[in-house]
Scaffold this active site. Structure first.
Site, PDB file in Angstrom:
ATOM      1  CD  GLU A  55      -4.627   3.758  -1.486  1.00 12.25           C
ATOM      2  OE1 GLU A  55      -5.295   3.739  -2.347  1.00 12.25           O
ATOM      3  OE2 GLU A  55      -5.015   4.303  -0.184  1.00 12.25           O
ATOM      4  CG  ASP A  81      -2.086   0.932   1.227  1.00 15.98           C
ATOM      5  OD1 ASP A  81      -3.023   0.801   0.926  1.00 15.98           O
ATOM      6  OD2 ASP A  81      -1.713   2.240   1.512  1.00 15.98           O
ATOM      7  CB  ILE A  82       1.208   3.899  -1.910  1.00 21.83           C
ATOM      8  CG1 ILE A  82       1.153   3.430  -3.326  1.00 21.83           C
ATOM      9  CG2 ILE A  82       1.599   5.283  -2.146  1.00 21.83           C
ATOM     10  CD1 ILE A  82       1.292   3.846  -4.809  1.00 21.83           C
TER      11      ILE A  82
END
Ligand code: C2E
Length: 352
Positions: free
Chosen positions: A262, A219-220
């Site tokens: 994301e 996950d960003i």
């Protein structure tokens, strides 16, 4: 889900639903594009369905609802309008080609029968000298029949060649459509549907053949903040950047996918936990080491970081259980400061 929603859209409540969809989009700061509108109609028509739950999850996470998010949801959850259109068109081309080939075969068969009759007649006349008549006429009629059958055979060959070309073109096109339906348009990685199929298949294989199977969820960090500051277009480029690093590292037999807004995921078949952790750490370092620039203004965007959770499948574990463990490890990375890779616990904790 789809049938129920489509019925609603053609009923007297349709206008109310349409108004509610626009209001709900506005409340969630989602642009009323035709695709978003379609998604919201389905969402409100069936909030507990798969699409409804996914939109609720995305909205609750605060992640921005970009065009690419909408496309990804449409590819996964909406009835496959484009795909079924393509299949219908392909069917029409095939029917046309089959009809043309059948027509050419009929003609060739007809002229073969005529040719056979002409030969039989000629043989009879020659066997019976009284009836042979003018030999020149006989030869002329044989030559005529021979020319006719050659013409029809050549036409049939041409028709078959052209059909062969059409069908090859069609097959390549359908292969491309199939690939598109399994690919995330923004990052060119596998989409979630393709990923889920791979994961289920590889879990089965690992259970039956006993090979190891690793799964990572990525996950960003602070992506929402990034989007709010720099806008969705730049946000999309960050997704492409992370996708391109993952795509380079996750070469076959590894499989990388864009899993959600994301969120990315990678499958590691046949690797040890140590090797997976090392690969994920090198991805994490590579992603975080680049100073990104906003293409339109050349502003310094700084670096983006990722948080990662991974697990190696345990005997008897389902794809869903493995995902849940990797997800829990991802949240452990988030909780302990982000920009981290965390290995999953042996089992999902009750606190999760
Ligand atoms: P893209 O803009 O389509 O770029 C594709 C590839 O072209 C990049 O792959 C990189 O190899 C090369 N490239 C494009 N522009 C430049 C540049 O100004 N300098 C250098 N040295 N190479 C360039 P890469 O690096 O894997 O990036 C993939 C995608 O990630 C890019 O697609 C873009 O959408 C995004 N991205 C990467 N770096 C940045 C950045 O600094 N700012 C922004 N806004 N997006 C970036």
């Amino acid at each position: 889900m789809t049938i129920q929603v489509e019925t609603t859209v053609r009923s007297p409540e349709a206008y109310t639903l349409a108004h509610r969809a626009v209001d709900a989009m506005q409340a969630a700061s989602v642009w009323p594009t035709p695709l978003n509108f379609e998604l919201w109609l389905h969402y409100l028509g069936d909030p507990e369905g798969n699409l409804g739950q996914e939109i609720s999850r995305l909205l609750a996470s605060g992640a921005p609802f970009t065009d690419s998010t909408a496309e990804m949801l449409a590819a996964e959850f909406l009835p496959r309008g484009r795909l079924s259109e393509e299949i219908r068109d392909a069917g029409a081309v095939l029917n046309r080609e089959l009809a043309a080939v059948a027509g050419a075969i009929d003609k060739a068969r007809e002229s073969q029968v005529t040719y056979g009759n002409t030969l039989a007649e000629a043989a009879d006349r020659m066997a019976n000298p009284g009836e042979a008549g003018n030999l020149g006429d006989l030869v002329a009629s044989l030559a005529h029949a021979t020319r006719r059958i050659r013409r029809h055979t050549a036409a049939l060959e041409r028709r078959l060649e052209s059909s062969n070309r059409e069908v090859t073109k069609l097959r390549d096109h359908m292969e491309q459509v199939r690939r598109d339906a399994m690919t995330d348009a923004l990052t060119n990685l596998a989409n979630r549907k393709a990923f889920d199929e791979h994961l289920l298949r590889l879990c089965d294989e690992s259970e039956n053949a006993g090979g190891s199977l690793g799964l990572a969820i990525i996950d960003i960090d602070h992506f929402k903040r990034f989007n709010d500051t720099w806008g969705h277009q730049t946000g999309d480029q960050v997704l492409r950047y992370v996708g391109s690093v993952l795509g380079r590292v996750a070469r076959a037999p590894r499989i990388a996918a864009r899993y959600g807004g994301e969120e990315f995921a990678v499958i590691f078949p046949g690797e040890t936990a140590g090797a997976i952790e090392a690969a994920l750490n090198s991805v994490r370092v590579e992603i975080g080491s680049r100073a990104l620039r906003r293409r339109s203004t050349n502003d310094d965007l700084g670096a983006v970081t990722i948080s990662v959770g991974f697990g190696v499948r345990r005997a008897g574990e389902s794809a869903g259980q493995l995902l849940a463990r990797a997800d829990e490890a991802l949240y452990a990375s988030k909780r302990s400061g982000r920009n981290k890779v965390t290995a999953a616990a042996e089992a999902v904790s009750n606190a999760a």
